[in-house]
Design a protein around this motif. Structure first.
Motif, PDB file in Angstrom:
ATOM      1  N   GLN A  73       0.822  -1.216   0.000  1.00  0.00           N
ATOM      2  CA  GLN A  73       0.000   0.000   0.000  1.00  0.00           C
ATOM      3  C   GLN A  73       0.849   1.256   0.000  1.00  0.00           C
ATOM      4  N   ASP A  74       2.034   1.190   0.581  1.00  0.00           N
ATOM      5  CA  ASP A  74       2.915   2.368   0.590  1.00  0.00           C
ATOM      6  C   ASP A  74       3.314   2.771  -0.826  1.00  0.00           C
ATOM      7  N   ARG A  75       3.504   1.799  -1.707  1.00  0.00           N
ATOM      8  CA  ARG A  75       3.881   2.126  -3.083  1.00  0.00           C
ATOM      9  C   ARG A  75       2.707   2.784  -3.810  1.00  0.00           C
ATOM     10  N   ILE A  76       1.526   2.278  -3.571  1.00  0.00           N
ATOM     11  CA  ILE A  76       0.341   2.887  -4.192  1.00  0.00           C
ATOM     12  C   ILE A  76       0.175   4.318  -3.703  1.00  0.00           C
ATOM     13  N   ASN A  77       0.377   4.521  -2.410  1.00  0.00           N
ATOM     14  CA  ASN A  77       0.246   5.871  -1.852  1.00  0.00           C
ATOM     15  C   ASN A  77       1.320   6.813  -2.370  1.00  0.00           C
ATOM     16  N   ALA A  78       2.502   6.257  -2.731  1.00  0.00           N
ATOM     17  CA  ALA A  78       3.607   7.101  -3.210  1.00  0.00           C
ATOM     18  C   ALA A  78       3.439   7.503  -4.669  1.00  0.00           C
ATOM     19  N   SER A  79       2.508   6.886  -5.381  1.00  0.00           N
ATOM     20  CA  SER A  79       2.324   7.199  -6.803  1.00  0.00           C
ATOM     21  C   SER A  79       1.658   8.557  -6.973  1.00  0.00           C
ATOM     22  N   TYR A  80       1.863   9.153  -8.152  1.00  0.00           N
ATOM     23  CA  TYR A  80       1.259  10.451  -8.477  1.00  0.00           C
ATOM     24  C   TYR A  80      -0.218  10.285  -8.815  1.00  0.00           C
ATOM     25  N   ARG A  81      -0.530   9.261  -9.560  1.00  0.00           N
ATOM     26  CA  ARG A  81      -1.912   8.897  -9.878  1.00  0.00           C
ATOM     27  C   ARG A  81      -2.016   7.371  -9.853  1.00  0.00           C
ATOM     28  N   ASP A  82      -3.186   6.857  -9.519  1.00  0.00           N
ATOM     29  CA  ASP A  82      -3.354   5.400  -9.537  1.00  0.00           C
ATOM     30  C   ASP A  82      -4.758   5.031  -9.997  1.00  0.00           C
ATOM     31  N   LEU A  83      -4.836   3.912 -10.700  1.00  0.00           N
ATOM     32  CA  LEU A  83      -6.095   3.359 -11.199  1.00  0.00           C
ATOM     33  C   LEU A  83      -6.092   1.861 -10.926  1.00  0.00           C
ATOM     34  N   HIS A  84      -7.260   1.253 -10.986  1.00  0.00           N
ATOM     35  CA  HIS A  84      -7.293  -0.194 -10.782  1.00  0.00           C
ATOM     36  C   HIS A  84      -8.501  -0.815 -11.467  1.00  0.00           C
ATOM     37  N   LEU A  85      -8.379  -2.097 -11.743  1.00  0.00           N
ATOM     38  CA  LEU A  85      -9.475  -2.918 -12.248  1.00  0.00           C
ATOM     39  C   LEU A  85      -9.572  -4.171 -11.381  1.00  0.00           C
ATOM     40  N   TRP A  86     -10.755  -4.479 -10.889  1.00  0.00           N
ATOM     41  CA  TRP A  86     -10.978  -5.757 -10.220  1.00  0.00           C
ATOM     42  C   TRP A  86     -11.139  -6.822 -11.299  1.00  0.00           C
ATOM     43  N   VAL A  87     -10.405  -7.905 -11.173  1.00  0.00           N
ATOM     44  CA  VAL A  87     -10.401  -8.934 -12.208  1.00  0.00           C
ATOM     45  C   VAL A  87     -10.690 -10.303 -11.586  1.00  0.00           C
ATOM     46  N   THR A  88     -11.184 -11.153 -12.457  1.00  0.00           N
ATOM     47  CA  THR A  88     -11.377 -12.576 -12.111  1.00  0.00           C
ATOM     48  C   THR A  88     -10.570 -13.390 -13.085  1.00  0.00           C
ATOM     49  N   VAL A  89      -9.568 -14.112 -12.558  1.00  0.00           N
ATOM     50  CA  VAL A  89      -8.679 -14.910 -13.413  1.00  0.00           C
ATOM     51  C   VAL A  89      -8.978 -16.390 -13.170  1.00  0.00           C
TER      52      VAL A  89
END
Length: 330
Positions: A307-323
């Protein structure tokens, strides 16, 4: 052919080579606009805006008015100037509308090319129509007379020293106002600094995202970065796979596992947008979230993770996936 007809033809032929100064000026301004846009030393500078703005709001309309009204008694000078602005504002969007239905679309090169062709065609028609008129009926811009009249009005011979000084101050004030107006137009105040970061489906729309697929199958989407930071920025994009558990009590998620799927850099100039097609495959069925991180110049080390890396990003996006496992497709 009678002698009068031969004389008339000879006169028209000579007049065709004698181009009026206003047509020459408009043609040279059009060529200078092209140079200001495409010459590396001028591209992106205030010179580009100085030449480009009249090319949009005045030049095409003036060329059209010159073609429609070759006679100096058709309309007066003030009407020509006013109609030149009005028709330019009408012609330019119409050209853009027409280009929208062509394979070239509404882009700088097609619009500029269309405006240049339109302007030169109208100038050629205007020159030809003026040659068909007697010399005393042809429209022309009296440059010398205008300069002489302005000089006489501002600096008459019987003017006192004080009046002459006031005239000089008036001229300098007008020039300062013009320069200031041009500067405000071509160097606008910086607005908010921000970056657009988005993902689109393979079809280029905010739909049909790859959210359910089998392991090993190639999936496609588009990653877009729009730079409005008023400087060129070398962005870094990271694509991560995570296994996350949602705590509905606190409405937060906990990262159980994370791995980097890909990383690449993209340099985007100010006020430009780059869309890059991106293909990926996933080999693990326990991963349920595809995370996209955007960093500007500062990229943390791999010691910063979860989570620290996500918080350190300038912008973040995500997709919930089913593999799902590949053998489930059989």
């Amino acid at each position: 052919m009678s002698p009068d007809e031969e004389y008339a033809r000879a006169r028209v032929a000579v007049d065709l080579w004698s181009v009026p100064k206003d047509i020459i000026f408009i043609a040279l301004w059009t060529v200078a606009t092209v140079a200001a846009i495409y010459l590396p030393v001028l591209h992106g500078t205030f010179v580009q805006a100085v030449f480009g703005l009249p090319m949009v709001i005045f030049i095409p309309g003036y060329a059209l008015i010159a073609a429609l009204f070759p006679n100096n008694e058709d309309i007066d000078g003030i009407e020509r100037v006013a109609l030149s602005f009005g028709l330019s504002i009408a012609v330019t969007p119409l050209i853009g509308l027409g280009l929208n239905y062509t394979p070239w679309g509404i882009r700088l090169e097609p619009i500029l090319t269309s405006l240049i062709i339109f302007t030169f065609v109208m100038l050629a028609i205007a020159h030809w129509r003026r040659t068909l008129l007697p010399r005393d009926q042809r429209f022309f811009v009296p440059f010398k007379e205008m300069v002489a009249e302005a000089k006489t009005e501002l600096f008459p011979e019987e003017q006192s020293g004080l009046d002459r000084a006031l005239s000089v101050i008036l001229v300098l004030s007008i020039l300062t106002a013009i320069v200031t107006t041009v500067y405000v137009i071509v160097v606008p105040k910086e607005g908010e600094h921000f970056t657009e970061f988005y993902i689109l489906g393979a079809g280029g729309k905010a739909a049909d995202y790859p959210t359910s697929f089998f392991t090993g199958s190639e999936q496609s989407l588009i990653i877009g970065v729009g730079n409005h930071e008023y400087r060129e920025v070398p962005y870094t994009v990271e694509v991560l796979l995570t296994n996350q558990t949602l705590d509905r009590t606190t409405n937060t998620s906990r990262i159980n596992d994370m791995e980097r799927l890909d990383r690449f850099t993209v340099t985007v100039p100010h006020n430009k947008t780059v869309e890059r097609p991106y293909n990926f495959t996933v080999s693990r069925t326990d991963m349920n979230r595809l995370q996209f991180l955007l960093f500007n110049e500062t990229v943390p080390s791999d010691a910063v993770w979860d989570q620290d890396r996500i918080n350190a990003s300038y912008r973040d996006l995500h997709l919930w996936v089913t593999v799902r496992p590949a053998d489930a497709a059989l």
